[in-house]
Design a protein around this motif. Structure first.
Motif, mmCIF file in Angstrom:
data_model
loop_
_atom_site.group_PDB
_atom_site.id
_atom_site.type_symbol
_atom_site.label_atom_id
_atom_site.label_comp_id
_atom_site.label_asym_id
_atom_site.label_seq_id
_atom_site.Cartn_x
_atom_site.Cartn_y
_atom_site.Cartn_z
ATOM 1 N N LYS A 100 24.046 38.746 47.402
ATOM 2 C CA LYS A 100 25.505 38.945 47.521
ATOM 3 C C LYS A 100 25.784 40.277 48.212
ATOM 4 N N ARG A 101 26.920 40.345 48.914
ATOM 5 C CA ARG A 101 27.260 41.626 49.561
ATOM 6 C C ARG A 101 27.806 42.585 48.493
ATOM 7 N N PRO A 102 27.560 43.904 48.677
ATOM 8 C CA PRO A 102 28.100 44.852 47.687
ATOM 9 C C PRO A 102 29.627 44.887 47.764
ATOM 10 N N LYS A 103 30.266 45.142 46.633
ATOM 11 C CA LYS A 103 31.725 45.328 46.642
ATOM 12 C C LYS A 103 32.005 46.696 47.257
ATOM 13 N N PRO A 104 33.146 46.845 47.866
ATOM 14 C CA PRO A 104 33.461 48.150 48.471
ATOM 15 C C PRO A 104 33.823 49.203 47.420
ATOM 16 N N ASN A 105 33.691 50.454 47.818
ATOM 17 C CA ASN A 105 34.151 51.539 46.933
ATOM 18 C C ASN A 105 35.656 51.449 46.765
ATOM 19 N N THR A 150 50.315 50.464 50.940
ATOM 20 C CA THR A 150 51.196 49.739 50.017
ATOM 21 C C THR A 150 51.321 48.317 50.574
ATOM 22 N N PRO A 151 50.292 47.481 50.308
ATOM 23 C CA PRO A 151 50.274 46.144 50.929
ATOM 24 C C PRO A 151 51.113 45.106 50.200
ATOM 25 N N GLU A 152 51.954 45.554 49.260
ATOM 26 C CA GLU A 152 52.755 44.599 48.482
ATOM 27 C C GLU A 152 53.566 43.656 49.366
ATOM 28 N N VAL A 179 41.503 52.454 43.079
ATOM 29 C CA VAL A 179 42.172 51.337 42.403
ATOM 30 C C VAL A 179 42.811 50.488 43.512
ATOM 31 N N ALA A 180 42.458 49.198 43.575
ATOM 32 C CA ALA A 180 42.977 48.343 44.658
ATOM 33 C C ALA A 180 44.308 47.699 44.293
ATOM 34 N N GLY A 181 45.013 48.290 43.329
ATOM 35 C CA GLY A 181 46.359 47.801 43.032
ATOM 36 C C GLY A 181 46.483 47.222 41.651
ATOM 37 N N ALA A 182 47.689 46.739 41.368
ATOM 38 C CA ALA A 182 47.886 45.973 40.143
ATOM 39 C C ALA A 182 47.046 44.706 40.278
ATOM 40 N N ASP A 183 46.627 44.144 39.145
ATOM 41 C CA ASP A 183 45.824 42.922 39.197
ATOM 42 C C ASP A 183 46.729 41.766 39.597
ATOM 43 N N ILE A 184 46.507 41.277 40.820
ATOM 44 C CA ILE A 184 47.422 40.282 41.403
ATOM 45 C C ILE A 184 47.398 38.977 40.604
ATOM 46 N N SER A 185 46.262 38.703 39.951
ATOM 47 C CA SER A 185 46.183 37.435 39.193
ATOM 48 C C SER A 185 47.172 37.436 38.022
ATOM 49 N N GLU A 186 47.590 38.611 37.591
ATOM 50 C CA GLU A 186 48.544 38.680 36.471
ATOM 51 C C GLU A 186 50.008 38.544 36.944
ATOM 52 N N PHE A 187 50.207 38.462 38.264
ATOM 53 C CA PHE A 187 51.574 38.284 38.781
ATOM 54 C C PHE A 187 51.990 36.807 38.797
ATOM 55 N N GLU A 188 50.967 35.961 38.921
ATOM 56 C CA GLU A 188 51.263 34.540 39.155
ATOM 57 C C GLU A 188 52.067 33.942 37.997
ATOM 58 N N LEU A 233 45.280 51.315 46.839
ATOM 59 C CA LEU A 233 46.271 50.389 47.393
ATOM 60 C C LEU A 233 47.305 50.017 46.344
ATOM 61 N N GLY A 234 48.528 49.767 46.786
ATOM 62 C CA GLY A 234 49.562 49.278 45.884
ATOM 63 C C GLY A 234 49.660 50.157 44.644
ATOM 64 N N GLY A 235 49.522 49.517 43.470
ATOM 65 C CA GLY A 235 49.585 50.269 42.208
ATOM 66 C C GLY A 235 48.542 51.367 42.133
ATOM 67 N N PRO A 238 34.850 47.786 38.384
ATOM 68 C CA PRO A 238 34.442 47.845 39.796
ATOM 69 C C PRO A 238 34.313 46.476 40.460
ATOM 70 N N ASP A 239 34.015 45.427 39.672
ATOM 71 C CA ASP A 239 33.900 44.098 40.307
ATOM 72 C C ASP A 239 35.250 43.586 40.787
ATOM 73 N N LYS A 240 36.325 44.144 40.247
ATOM 74 C CA LYS A 240 37.679 43.792 40.709
ATOM 75 C C LYS A 240 38.312 44.994 41.399
ATOM 76 N N LEU A 241 37.470 45.837 41.965
ATOM 77 C CA LEU A 241 37.923 47.039 42.696
ATOM 78 C C LEU A 241 38.856 47.901 41.852
ATOM 79 N N ASN A 242 38.584 47.889 40.543
ATOM 80 C CA ASN A 242 39.313 48.712 39.558
ATOM 81 C C ASN A 242 40.812 48.376 39.496
HETATM 82 N N1 COA Z 1 44.002 42.323 41.957
HETATM 83 C C1 COA Z 1 43.076 41.479 41.502
HETATM 84 N N2 COA Z 1 41.840 41.363 42.011
HETATM 85 C C2 COA Z 1 41.554 42.139 43.069
HETATM 86 C C3 COA Z 1 42.476 43.043 43.626
HETATM 87 C C4 COA Z 1 43.756 43.129 43.023
HETATM 88 N N3 COA Z 1 44.681 43.972 43.444
HETATM 89 N N4 COA Z 1 41.891 43.656 44.672
HETATM 90 C C5 COA Z 1 40.644 43.153 44.764
HETATM 91 N N5 COA Z 1 40.429 42.246 43.809
HETATM 92 C C6 COA Z 1 39.217 41.480 43.528
HETATM 93 C C7 COA Z 1 39.020 40.342 44.513
HETATM 94 O O1 COA Z 1 39.753 39.205 44.112
HETATM 95 C C8 COA Z 1 37.535 40.144 44.404
HETATM 96 O O2 COA Z 1 37.239 39.444 43.213
HETATM 97 P P1 COA Z 1 36.052 38.312 43.198
HETATM 98 O O3 COA Z 1 34.849 39.012 43.751
HETATM 99 O O4 COA Z 1 35.948 37.946 41.751
HETATM 100 O O5 COA Z 1 36.550 37.232 44.095
HETATM 101 C C9 COA Z 1 36.994 41.552 44.238
HETATM 102 O O6 COA Z 1 38.083 42.311 43.743
HETATM 103 C C10 COA Z 1 36.508 42.180 45.519
HETATM 104 O O7 COA Z 1 37.557 42.120 46.470
HETATM 105 P P2 COA Z 1 37.380 41.445 47.905
HETATM 106 O O8 COA Z 1 38.750 41.028 48.372
HETATM 107 O O9 COA Z 1 36.343 40.406 47.898
HETATM 108 O O10 COA Z 1 36.863 42.693 48.741
HETATM 109 P P3 COA Z 1 37.024 42.922 50.308
HETATM 110 O O11 COA Z 1 36.086 44.028 50.663
HETATM 111 O O12 COA Z 1 36.880 41.632 51.063
HETATM 112 O O13 COA Z 1 38.547 43.388 50.501
HETATM 113 C C11 COA Z 1 40.540 44.606 49.892
HETATM 114 C C12 COA Z 1 38.989 44.575 49.887
HETATM 115 C C13 COA Z 1 40.970 45.849 49.105
HETATM 116 C C14 COA Z 1 41.042 44.715 51.342
HETATM 117 C C15 COA Z 1 41.082 43.320 49.239
HETATM 118 O O14 COA Z 1 40.426 43.127 47.990
HETATM 119 C C16 COA Z 1 42.564 43.349 48.968
HETATM 120 O O15 COA Z 1 43.347 43.178 49.897
HETATM 121 N N6 COA Z 1 42.967 43.522 47.695
HETATM 122 C C17 COA Z 1 44.352 43.463 47.272
HETATM 123 C C18 COA Z 1 45.086 44.740 47.638
HETATM 124 C C19 COA Z 1 46.550 44.620 47.266
HETATM 125 O O16 COA Z 1 47.299 43.820 47.785
HETATM 126 N N7 COA Z 1 46.970 45.478 46.340
HETATM 127 C C20 COA Z 1 48.338 45.549 45.901
HETATM 128 C C21 COA Z 1 48.540 44.759 44.698
HETATM 129 S S1 COA Z 1 50.184 44.911 44.112
#
Ligand code: COA
Length: 282
Positions: free
Chosen positions: A79-84, A154-156, A87-96, A131-133, A35-39
């Motif tokens: 700290k502000r709560p993370k949003p619900n 699909t914000p890719e 799954v917010a997509g594939a983990d973008i940090s693993e794309f770099e 989102l995305g994945g 949940p800290d990485k929005l799953n």
């Molecule tokens: N991959 C890796 N980490 C992600 C992620 C993703 N797809 N989506 C969210 N996170 C992480 C953020 O980096 C952040 O980590 P941190 O707190 O350690 O810095 C945490 O999840 C919370 O996200 P944050 O961006 O701070 O929340 P927000 O409420 O400001 O925004 C979103 C929410 C969903 C709009 C935004 O996180 C976002 O655009 N995520 C990427 C979506 C995306 O492009 N998905 C497709 C991937 S292919």
């Protein structure tokens, strides 16, 4: 029932299916737990999901699979709560830094196909970002339930890529060419109400009711013959894979073959005798 694979990033709870027929079936509820990485789907989540799919497919007691995302943790003070999030997509940090060959190796054996290829019914229970994945996980499931506060997209395109987990194809099949292309090219998010209006989800349900509604649907599916459910899924899938006339023939073949099954005999007899069918699964 065999033990499900264990993982901290994918929690598996097996809920007895109250009206399971044959008895002893479960609804297997899978919670993606980052949940800290929005799953977001990192390599560990992908591996856990693939193992879970292999397990679910091989264990007859698993009748229905529900996939969901863990709710946010309590934020640290100040700290502000993370949003619900679903799954917010594939983990973008693993794309770099990945080359096309490296990414192909990962995507050639991808989690979305594992979920898509499950022969048992699958339900995505969505409360938050898909989102995305993550939208592709939802699209790989058979049914989608979501809350009004959910956001699909699909914000890719904003990362300089396109969906790679089947999103372009499944969105097109589900929504039609025009809407799919708009989503993929704009990268814009749509809310739960809009997703419901355009048929991206099956049911729009309030956040307090979505758990119960999902289980009600899952329990109903678990009460059907597991064999007939598999055949039903295969028959409808034929419409995606084949021209219409071939699909009609495929359906007829599947329909006729059911007349050699024990469960067809049981179902018809039960109806005629005004009894509840007790399936054998064969
Ligand atoms: N991959 C890796 N980490 C992600 C992620 C993703 N797809 N989506 C969210 N996170 C992480 C953020 O980096 C952040 O980590 P941190 O707190 O350690 O810095 C945490 O999840 C919370 O996200 P944050 O961006 O701070 O929340 P927000 O409420 O400001 O925004 C979103 C929410 C969903 C709009 C935004 O996180 C976002 O655009 N995520 C990427 C979506 C995306 O492009 N998905 C497709 C991937 S292919």
């Amino acid at each position: 029932m065999s033990a499900p694979p264990e993982s901290d990033v994918l929690l598996i709870e097996n809920v007895p299916a109250s009206a399971a027929s044959p008895a002893g079936g479960v609804v297997s509820v899978w919670t993606i737990n980052r949940p800290d990485k929005l799953n977001a789907l990192n390599a560990e989540v992908n591996t856990a999901l693939k193992s879970a799919c292999d397990w679910a497919e091989s264990d007859d007691s698993v009748r229905v699979i529900v996939i969901t995302g863990a709710p946010p943790n309590e934020p640290p003070e100040g700290k502000r709560p993370k949003p619900n999030s679903f799954v917010a997509g594939a983990d973008i940090s693993e794309f770099e830094g990945k080359s096309s060959a490296e990414i192909r190796e990962i995507f050639d054996d991808n989690v979305w196909e594992y979920i898509w290829n499950l022969t048992k019914p699958t339900i995505a229970m969505i409360d938050g970002f898909a989102l995305g994945g993550g939208s592709e996980i939802a699209l790989s499931c058979d049914l989608r339930l979501a809350t009004p506060r959910s956001k699909f997209g699909t914000p890719e395109i904003n990362l300089g890529i396109i969906p790679g987990g089947g999103g372009t194809q499944r969105l097109c099949r589900l929504l039609g060419y025009g809407r799919a292309l708009e989503m993929v090219m704009s990268g814009e998010m749509i809310g739960g109400e809009e997703a419901n209006r355009i048929g991206l989800i099956n049911h729009l349900v309030g956040e307090d009711e979505i758990g119960d509604k999902t289980m009600e649907i899952a329990q109903n599916l678990a009460s059907k013959s597991p064999h007939t459910i598999r055949v039903a899924k295969a028959a409808v899938r034929a419409a995606l894979e084949q021209p219409f006339s071939a699909g009609i023939l495929a359906e007829r073949d599947l329909f006729c073959a059911l007349f050699d099954t024990a469960d067809m005999e049981i179902g018809v007899k039960a109806f005629l005798n005004r009894e509840t069918a007790e399936w054998t699964g064969a």
